[in-house]
Enzyme design. Structure first.
Site, PDB file in Angstrom:
ATOM      1  N   LEU A 139      -7.995  -4.207 -30.525  1.00 17.81           N
ATOM      2  CA  LEU A 139      -7.954  -2.763 -30.373  1.00 17.81           C
ATOM      3  C   LEU A 139      -6.639  -2.235 -30.929  1.00 17.81           C
ATOM      4  O   LEU A 139      -5.573  -2.825 -30.690  1.00 17.81           O
ATOM      5  CB  LEU A 139      -8.087  -2.383 -28.896  1.00 17.81           C
ATOM      6  CG  LEU A 139      -8.123  -0.882 -28.615  1.00 17.81           C
ATOM      7  CD1 LEU A 139      -9.408  -0.270 -29.148  1.00 17.81           C
ATOM      8  CD2 LEU A 139      -7.984  -0.612 -27.125  1.00 17.81           C
ATOM      9  N   GLU A 169      -5.884 -10.690 -27.793  1.00 18.55           N
ATOM     10  CA  GLU A 169      -5.315  -9.655 -26.924  1.00 18.55           C
ATOM     11  C   GLU A 169      -5.702  -9.948 -25.484  1.00 18.55           C
ATOM     12  O   GLU A 169      -6.413 -10.914 -25.205  1.00 18.55           O
ATOM     13  CB  GLU A 169      -5.830  -8.280 -27.332  1.00 18.55           C
ATOM     14  CG  GLU A 169      -7.349  -8.153 -27.348  1.00 18.55           C
ATOM     15  CD  GLU A 169      -7.838  -6.887 -28.020  1.00 18.55           C
ATOM     16  OE1 GLU A 169      -7.051  -5.929 -28.151  1.00 18.55           O
ATOM     17  OE2 GLU A 169      -9.015  -6.840 -28.412  1.00 18.55           O
ATOM     18  N   LYS A 175     -13.298   1.297 -29.746  1.00 19.49           N
ATOM     19  CA  LYS A 175     -13.144   1.294 -28.279  1.00 19.49           C
ATOM     20  C   LYS A 175     -14.476   1.652 -27.620  1.00 19.49           C
ATOM     21  O   LYS A 175     -14.698   2.785 -27.176  1.00 19.49           O
ATOM     22  CB  LYS A 175     -12.030   2.250 -27.839  1.00 19.49           C
ATOM     23  CG  LYS A 175     -11.538   1.994 -26.416  1.00 19.49           C
ATOM     24  CD  LYS A 175     -10.293   2.815 -26.131  1.00 19.49           C
ATOM     25  CE  LYS A 175      -9.814   2.614 -24.693  1.00 19.49           C
ATOM     26  NZ  LYS A 175      -9.292   1.256 -24.435  1.00 19.49           N
ATOM     27  N   ARG A 180     -36.531   4.479 -24.283  1.00 20.49           N
ATOM     28  CA  ARG A 180     -35.700   3.392 -24.774  1.00 20.49           C
ATOM     29  C   ARG A 180     -36.177   2.942 -26.149  1.00 20.49           C
ATOM     30  O   ARG A 180     -37.367   2.673 -26.339  1.00 20.49           O
ATOM     31  CB  ARG A 180     -35.736   2.215 -23.791  1.00 20.49           C
ATOM     32  CG  ARG A 180     -34.880   1.023 -24.188  1.00 20.49           C
ATOM     33  CD  ARG A 180     -34.979  -0.067 -23.129  1.00 20.49           C
ATOM     34  NE  ARG A 180     -34.137  -1.217 -23.475  1.00 20.49           N
ATOM     35  CZ  ARG A 180     -34.522  -2.243 -24.219  1.00 20.49           C
ATOM     36  NH1 ARG A 180     -35.754  -2.253 -24.727  1.00 20.49           N
ATOM     37  NH2 ARG A 180     -33.706  -3.242 -24.478  1.00 20.49           N
ATOM     38  N   ARG A 199      -7.927   8.320 -32.150  1.00 22.91           N
ATOM     39  CA  ARG A 199      -8.679   7.066 -32.052  1.00 22.91           C
ATOM     40  C   ARG A 199     -10.120   7.323 -31.616  1.00 22.91           C
ATOM     41  O   ARG A 199     -11.043   6.651 -32.085  1.00 22.91           O
ATOM     42  CB  ARG A 199      -8.000   6.090 -31.093  1.00 22.91           C
ATOM     43  CG  ARG A 199      -8.675   4.708 -31.073  1.00 22.91           C
ATOM     44  CD  ARG A 199      -7.901   3.702 -30.259  1.00 22.91           C
ATOM     45  NE  ARG A 199      -7.803   4.074 -28.865  1.00 22.91           N
ATOM     46  CZ  ARG A 199      -7.104   3.391 -27.947  1.00 22.91           C
ATOM     47  NH1 ARG A 199      -6.456   2.304 -28.305  1.00 22.91           N
ATOM     48  NH2 ARG A 199      -7.056   3.785 -26.693  1.00 22.91           N
TER      49      ARG A 199
END
Length: 287
Positions: A207, A183, A151, A101, A52
């Site tokens: 997920l 979820e 994730k 940045r 994953r």
């Protein structure tokens, strides 16, 4: 005893670990993570987490600074150095620190990814009292971004959801989109009705839980009926049982949703049995 952590190739005391203020994980939440459980000093479902992780990196066009064999070695070394019998190993990879940045991705040829790992010692993880009494959840609107299957470290709203639950005297929150449960804040959600285990099908909406995959496989092997479909929060409140799965909670019964008692208000038969099967089978193949 201070923890030993891993940062970009080095094992360090946690107080010596440093990451640049220009790291995109810090500035942009531009990173992914995995959490692998440890039972008896061994890693649970490591292969699933490694696969994953690779998918998450690929979906974000992010370079993997390591490979599965090296990751396994790092995990085992941290478990050994920190004396973890039951606990967790946290892994995070970001797009790195380009030195300033910018919304534009840095060139991976000149900006290396940042990789950090650390352990959390959790004695009694497998024998949690919460599994015997069950947990309470509330429902909240799901306002996260559309790629929940990746994730990422974008965990602000799940954190807010847990705080909403705490304020309401509950343990966690289930998120609702168009009337259907997606979820939990850090877990997959299930209900049981007429001996059927019902959970949302895989898509970009949720997920793709590693524990979810294992639990559903074990359920089918045990001749339990599994139905992968969306269910409403009203269905959940009227269910015979409810539960969650995650790498850190394994299988955890839910006994109350939005103040409505589920079943008899105590863990039923399905969730505790699945927890028992999952822990037994996972320990057999832990590495």
């Amino acid at each position: 005893m201070t923890r030993t952590v891993y940062v970009n190739g080095d094992y360090l005391p946690e107080e010596d670990a440093k990451v640049s203020i220009f790291d995109r994980g810090f500035l942009m939440a531009d990173g992914v993570y995995e959490v692998t459980s440890v039972l008896g000093g061994k890693l649970i479902d490591f292969d699933g987490h490694a696969v994953r992780l690779e998918r998450s990196l690929s979906e974000l066009d992010m370079v993997n600074p390591t490979n599965k064999e090296e990751l396994l070695e790092i995990h085992r070394e941290l478990v050994s150095r920190n004396g973890i019998d039951e606990g967790l190993v946290y892994l995070q990879i970001t797009r790195g620190a380009p030195g300033d940045r910018d919304f534009v991705f840095p060139d991976p040829e000149t900006t290396a990814p940042t990789i950090v790992l650390f352990t959390q010692n959790k004695p009694g993880l497998a024998d949690s009292p919460a599994a015997k009494k069950g947990m309470k959840v509330i429902s909240i609107e799901d306002i996260r971004w559309g790629r929940r299957d990746i994730k990422t470290v974008q965990l602000l709203y799940p954190s807010m959801g847990k705080m909403m639950a705490k304020k309401a005297g509950a343990d966690d929150a289930w998120m609702i989109e168009d009337g259907f449960v997606t979820e939990g804040t850090s877990n997959n959600a299930y209900i049981v009705k007429d001996n059927r285990i019902i959970t949302r099908a895989l898509s970009n909406d949720i997920l793709h839980g590693i524990t979810r995959a294992a639990v559903l496989r074990f359920a089918r092997e045990a001749q339990m009926e599994v139905e992968e479909r969306s269910f409403t929060i009203e269905e959940a409140r009227a269910a015979d049982e409810a539960f969650i799965t995650s790498a850190s909670s394994f299988v955890m019964p839910v006994v109350e949703i939005d103040g409505t008692v589920i079943g008899d208000g105590v863990p039923g038969k399905v969730a505790p049995r699945l927890r028992e099967i999952y822990l037994d089978e996972s320990r057999k193949v832990a590495i």
